[in-house]
Design a protein around this motif. Structure first.
Motif, PDB file in Angstrom:
ATOM      1  N   GLY A 110       0.816  -1.218   0.000  1.00 17.03           N
ATOM      2  CA  GLY A 110       0.000   0.000   0.000  1.00 17.03           C
ATOM      3  C   GLY A 110       0.846   1.263   0.000  1.00 17.03           C
ATOM      4  O   GLY A 110       0.452   2.293  -0.538  1.00 17.03           O
ATOM      5  N   TYR A 111       2.014   1.204   0.595  1.00 15.42           N
ATOM      6  CA  TYR A 111       2.851   2.417   0.747  1.00 15.42           C
ATOM      7  C   TYR A 111       4.096   2.347  -0.117  1.00 15.42           C
ATOM      8  O   TYR A 111       4.957   3.202  -0.049  1.00 15.42           O
ATOM      9  N   LYS A 112       4.217   1.293  -0.942  1.00 15.74           N
ATOM     10  CA  LYS A 112       5.513   1.055  -1.598  1.00 15.74           C
ATOM     11  C   LYS A 112       5.772   2.056  -2.713  1.00 15.74           C
ATOM     12  O   LYS A 112       4.905   2.341  -3.534  1.00 15.74           O
ATOM     13  N   GLY A 113       7.015   2.590  -2.719  1.00 13.28           N
ATOM     14  CA  GLY A 113       7.428   3.511  -3.788  1.00 13.28           C
ATOM     15  C   GLY A 113       8.655   2.954  -4.474  1.00 13.28           C
ATOM     16  O   GLY A 113       8.959   1.769  -4.342  1.00 13.28           O
ATOM     17  N   LYS A 114       9.406   3.835  -5.185  1.00  9.81           N
ATOM     18  CA  LYS A 114      10.500   3.299  -5.996  1.00  9.81           C
ATOM     19  C   LYS A 114      11.882   3.671  -5.473  1.00  9.81           C
ATOM     20  O   LYS A 114      12.880   3.530  -6.191  1.00  9.81           O
ATOM     21  N   TYR A 115      11.976   4.163  -4.233  1.00 11.01           N
ATOM     22  CA  TYR A 115      13.290   4.544  -3.704  1.00 11.01           C
ATOM     23  C   TYR A 115      13.637   3.733  -2.459  1.00 11.01           C
ATOM     24  O   TYR A 115      12.740   3.306  -1.719  1.00 11.01           O
ATOM     25  N   CYS A 116      14.936   3.520  -2.260  1.00 13.56           N
ATOM     26  CA  CYS A 116      15.454   2.844  -1.073  1.00 13.56           C
ATOM     27  C   CYS A 116      16.307   3.862  -0.324  1.00 13.56           C
ATOM     28  O   CYS A 116      17.167   4.500  -0.934  1.00 13.56           O
ATOM     29  N   VAL A 117      16.042   4.002   0.962  1.00 10.47           N
ATOM     30  CA  VAL A 117      16.794   4.979   1.767  1.00 10.47           C
ATOM     31  C   VAL A 117      17.589   4.247   2.842  1.00 10.47           C
ATOM     32  O   VAL A 117      17.022   3.444   3.598  1.00 10.47           O
ATOM     33  N   VAL A 118      18.896   4.503   2.870  1.00 11.78           N
ATOM     34  CA  VAL A 118      19.758   3.953   3.916  1.00 11.78           C
ATOM     35  C   VAL A 118      20.185   5.137   4.781  1.00 11.78           C
ATOM     36  O   VAL A 118      20.510   6.209   4.247  1.00 11.78           O
ATOM     37  N   PHE A 119      20.090   4.987   6.104  1.00 14.27           N
ATOM     38  CA  PHE A 119      20.353   6.175   6.928  1.00 14.27           C
ATOM     39  C   PHE A 119      20.858   5.833   8.329  1.00 14.27           C
ATOM     40  O   PHE A 119      20.588   4.759   8.872  1.00 14.27           O
ATOM     41  N   ASP A 120      21.621   6.794   8.857  1.00 10.74           N
ATOM     42  CA  ASP A 120      21.990   6.778  10.269  1.00 10.74           C
ATOM     43  C   ASP A 120      21.214   7.940  10.872  1.00 10.74           C
ATOM     44  O   ASP A 120      21.558   9.094  10.631  1.00 10.74           O
ATOM     45  N   PRO A 121      20.158   7.671  11.636  1.00 12.53           N
ATOM     46  CA  PRO A 121      19.265   8.741  12.064  1.00 12.53           C
ATOM     47  C   PRO A 121      19.913   9.791  12.955  1.00 12.53           C
ATOM     48  O   PRO A 121      19.584  10.971  12.862  1.00 12.53           O
ATOM     49  N   TYR A 141      18.881   5.093  -3.148  1.00 18.52           N
ATOM     50  CA  TYR A 141      18.964   4.325  -4.407  1.00 18.52           C
ATOM     51  C   TYR A 141      17.565   4.309  -5.032  1.00 18.52           C
ATOM     52  O   TYR A 141      16.572   4.328  -4.306  1.00 18.52           O
ATOM     53  N   ARG A 142      17.490   4.243  -6.360  1.00 19.52           N
ATOM     54  CA  ARG A 142      16.225   3.901  -6.989  1.00 19.52           C
ATOM     55  C   ARG A 142      16.201   2.367  -7.077  1.00 19.52           C
ATOM     56  O   ARG A 142      17.247   1.758  -7.305  1.00 19.52           O
ATOM     57  N   VAL A 143      15.019   1.741  -6.873  1.00 19.73           N
ATOM     58  CA  VAL A 143      14.992   0.274  -6.980  1.00 19.73           C
ATOM     59  C   VAL A 143      15.424  -0.136  -8.392  1.00 19.73           C
ATOM     60  O   VAL A 143      15.200   0.613  -9.357  1.00 19.73           O
ATOM     61  N   ARG A 144      16.023  -1.305  -8.518  1.00 24.03           N
ATOM     62  CA  ARG A 144      16.451  -1.781  -9.843  1.00 24.03           C
ATOM     63  C   ARG A 144      15.213  -1.964 -10.734  1.00 24.03           C
ATOM     64  O   ARG A 144      14.131  -2.282 -10.228  1.00 24.03           O
ATOM     65  N   PRO A 145      15.382  -1.807 -12.037  1.00 25.67           N
ATOM     66  CA  PRO A 145      14.217  -1.793 -12.948  1.00 25.67           C
ATOM     67  C   PRO A 145      13.253  -2.962 -12.747  1.00 25.67           C
ATOM     68  O   PRO A 145      12.075  -2.816 -12.695  1.00 25.67           O
ATOM     69  N   ASP A 146      13.785  -4.161 -12.518  1.00 25.49           N
ATOM     70  CA  ASP A 146      12.884  -5.327 -12.469  1.00 25.49           C
ATOM     71  C   ASP A 146      12.503  -5.675 -11.030  1.00 25.49           C
ATOM     72  O   ASP A 146      11.920  -6.718 -10.778  1.00 25.49           O
ATOM     73  N   SER A 147      12.797  -4.772 -10.080  1.00 29.52           N
ATOM     74  CA  SER A 147      12.574  -5.165  -8.689  1.00 29.52           C
ATOM     75  C   SER A 147      11.407  -4.401  -8.051  1.00 29.52           C
ATOM     76  O   SER A 147      11.153  -3.240  -8.382  1.00 29.52           O
ATOM     77  N   GLU A 152      18.376  -6.847  -2.024  1.00 29.00           N
ATOM     78  CA  GLU A 152      19.395  -6.709  -3.091  1.00 29.00           C
ATOM     79  C   GLU A 152      19.425  -5.279  -3.642  1.00 29.00           C
ATOM     80  O   GLU A 152      20.410  -4.830  -4.209  1.00 29.00           O
ATOM     81  N   ASP A 153      18.329  -4.547  -3.460  1.00 28.93           N
ATOM     82  CA  ASP A 153      18.305  -3.173  -3.987  1.00 28.93           C
ATOM     83  C   ASP A 153      19.220  -2.232  -3.220  1.00 28.93           C
ATOM     84  O   ASP A 153      19.513  -1.129  -3.695  1.00 28.93           O
ATOM     85  N   VAL A 154      19.652  -2.671  -2.011  1.00 32.89           N
ATOM     86  CA  VAL A 154      20.576  -1.803  -1.257  1.00 32.89           C
ATOM     87  C   VAL A 154      21.956  -2.444  -1.112  1.00 32.89           C
ATOM     88  O   VAL A 154      22.868  -1.835  -0.562  1.00 32.89           O
ATOM     89  N   LEU A 155      22.127  -3.653  -1.650  1.00 32.54           N
ATOM     90  CA  LEU A 155      23.472  -4.263  -1.631  1.00 32.54           C
ATOM     91  C   LEU A 155      24.130  -3.953  -2.965  1.00 32.54           C
ATOM     92  O   LEU A 155      24.496  -4.844  -3.742  1.00 32.54           O
ATOM     93  N   ARG A 156      24.211  -2.663  -3.261  1.00 32.00           N
ATOM     94  CA  ARG A 156      24.761  -2.167  -4.537  1.00 32.00           C
ATOM     95  C   ARG A 156      25.809  -1.096  -4.248  1.00 32.00           C
ATOM     96  O   ARG A 156      25.760  -0.444  -3.204  1.00 32.00           O
ATOM     97  N   PRO A 157      26.763  -0.924  -5.179  1.00 32.29           N
ATOM     98  CA  PRO A 157      27.805   0.086  -4.955  1.00 32.29           C
ATOM     99  C   PRO A 157      27.199   1.478  -4.742  1.00 32.29           C
ATOM    100  O   PRO A 157      26.145   1.804  -5.303  1.00 32.29           O
ATOM    101  N   GLY A 158      27.910   2.282  -3.938  1.00 35.10           N
ATOM    102  CA  GLY A 158      27.420   3.641  -3.673  1.00 35.10           C
ATOM    103  C   GLY A 158      27.344   4.478  -4.937  1.00 35.10           C
ATOM    104  O   GLY A 158      26.604   5.451  -5.015  1.00 35.10           O
ATOM    105  N   SER A 159      28.079   4.027  -5.977  1.00 37.51           N
ATOM    106  CA  SER A 159      28.044   4.780  -7.248  1.00 37.51           C
ATOM    107  C   SER A 159      26.657   4.715  -7.881  1.00 37.51           C
ATOM    108  O   SER A 159      26.337   5.520  -8.741  1.00 37.51           O
TER     109      SER A 159
END
Ligand code: P6P
Length: 340
Positions: A110-121, A141-147, A152-159
């Motif tokens: 219901g609340y799902k969007g297309k971005y992943c946020v990693v943070f130290d609050p 990160y933006r989620v990968r196209p097929d995801s 796995e969407d956040v186990l990606r290089p910071g680039s």
């Protein structure tokens, strides 16, 4: 009278990001702008609580009860809850990773969007009792196209991040942000409740005169770090030594490095084999900002943004700052045998 003429063309963070979005043309849907607005609200909320904490001793340890007999939350737990709730409610996120939570949060449909946020609050919160500047650090990160949003969407290089930033809570609240085309700094005008553009296009000097390491760990440092520090503390004439500045709060040390130049380092050493700082929500966002400001961010031997994370809380060595200073450090890694 010399009444100060009000600035009638205030550039707020929202307006500035929106102009960024318009620059991107039709590819931008406004979702990132809305997500950044949600992050802005969390920074304002946390800033208020940090300020209050110093007044009503909110910084007590979790488990203590306050005058109302309520279970008192540590400020970093409170900051985490504020961010998780606001990011979920934005409807723009799919995966959240917080320094405060063992596992990633996968946002329900219901609340799902297309971005992943990693943070130290609230990074550096151990310093808050001393009134030292602390901060929120985030990467997007933006989620990968097929995801639809998995770990796995956040186990990606910071680039592959599309944005990164931090908010430093000090005498004022400073939000520093990059969405991939340079770095801008905004200061919270509490009377307006708006972050106003105060540091457009932050560019790190190519060389500084400051080094920022916790030399209390010097006896554990590997030889390349020891040799590098010796070279700037006991330089051959006519060079003069660098100044040491270490606050022990990453947001404050990095903020000073971006503005004044020099080098910040938290090396891995004989005691901490991967260093102390977390890759996903400390090293990646700060490396992203440093590179966007024209600097370098490395482990000593590898570009931080090229690292592929294997777990969400892994650590990595961090050296970041002015191009020439960090390149000097990297030379010692090339020339000095690791174990002396
Ligand atoms: P040390 C704060 O606890 C933190 O995570 C960073 O903000 C800071 O750069 C580092 O740890 C300081 O660590 O070992 O020097 O106290």
């Amino acid at each position: 009278t010399s009444e100060e003429t009000p600035n009638v063309d205030l550039i707020t963070l929202t307006r500035h990001v929106l102009s960024d979005q318009l620059r991107l043309g039709s590819t931008a849907t406004g979702d990132l702008t809305l997500l950044l607005t949600a992050i802005q609200v969390t920074s304002k909320f946390i800033a208020t609580n940090v300020r209050k904490a110093r007044l009503i001793n909110l910084v007590g340890l979790a488990g203590e009860t306050n005058v109302q007999g309520e279970e008192q939350k540590k400020l970093d737990v409170l900051s985490n809850d504020i961010m998780v709730n606001a990011l979920r409610a934005s409807g723009k996120t799919a995966v959240l990773v917080s320094e405060e939570l063992d596992d990633a949060i996968i946002i329900e449909d219901g609340y799902k969007g297309k971005y992943c946020v990693v943070f130290d609050p609230l990074d550096g919160s151990s310093n808050i009792d001393a009134g030292v500047n602390i901060g929120t650090i985030f990467g997007i990160y933006r989620v990968r196209p097929d995801s639809t949003g998995t770990i796995e969407d956040v186990l990606r290089p910071g680039s592959e991040m599309v944005a990164a930033g931090y908010t430093m809570y000090g005498s004022s609240a400073n939000l520093v942000l990059s969405t991939g085309s340079g770095v801008n700094g905004y200061t919270l005008d509490a009377s307006l409740g708006e972050f106003i553009l105060t540091h457009p296009n932050i560019t790190i000097p190519s060389r500084g005169k400051i080094y920022s390491f916790n030399e209390g760990n010097a006896m554990y440092f590997h030889p390349p770090v020891t040799a590098y520090l010796k070279s700037i503390k006991f330089p051959a004439p006519p060079k003069s030594p660098y100044s040491a500045r270490y606050i022990g709060s990453m947001v404050a040390d990095v903020h000073r490095t971006l503005l004044y130049g020099g080098i910040f380092g938290y090396p891995n050493d004989k005691k901490s084999k991967s260093g102390k700082l977390r890759l996903l929500y400390e090293a990646f966002p700060m490396a992203y900002l440093t590179e966007q400001a024209g600097g370098i961010a490395t482990t000593g031997t590898k570009r931080i943004l090229d690292i592929v994370p294997t777990s969400i809380h892994e650590r990595c060595p961090v050296f970041l700052g002015s191009k020439d200073d960090v390149q000097d450090l990297m030379k010692f890694y090339k020339e000095t045998p690791l174990e002396g």
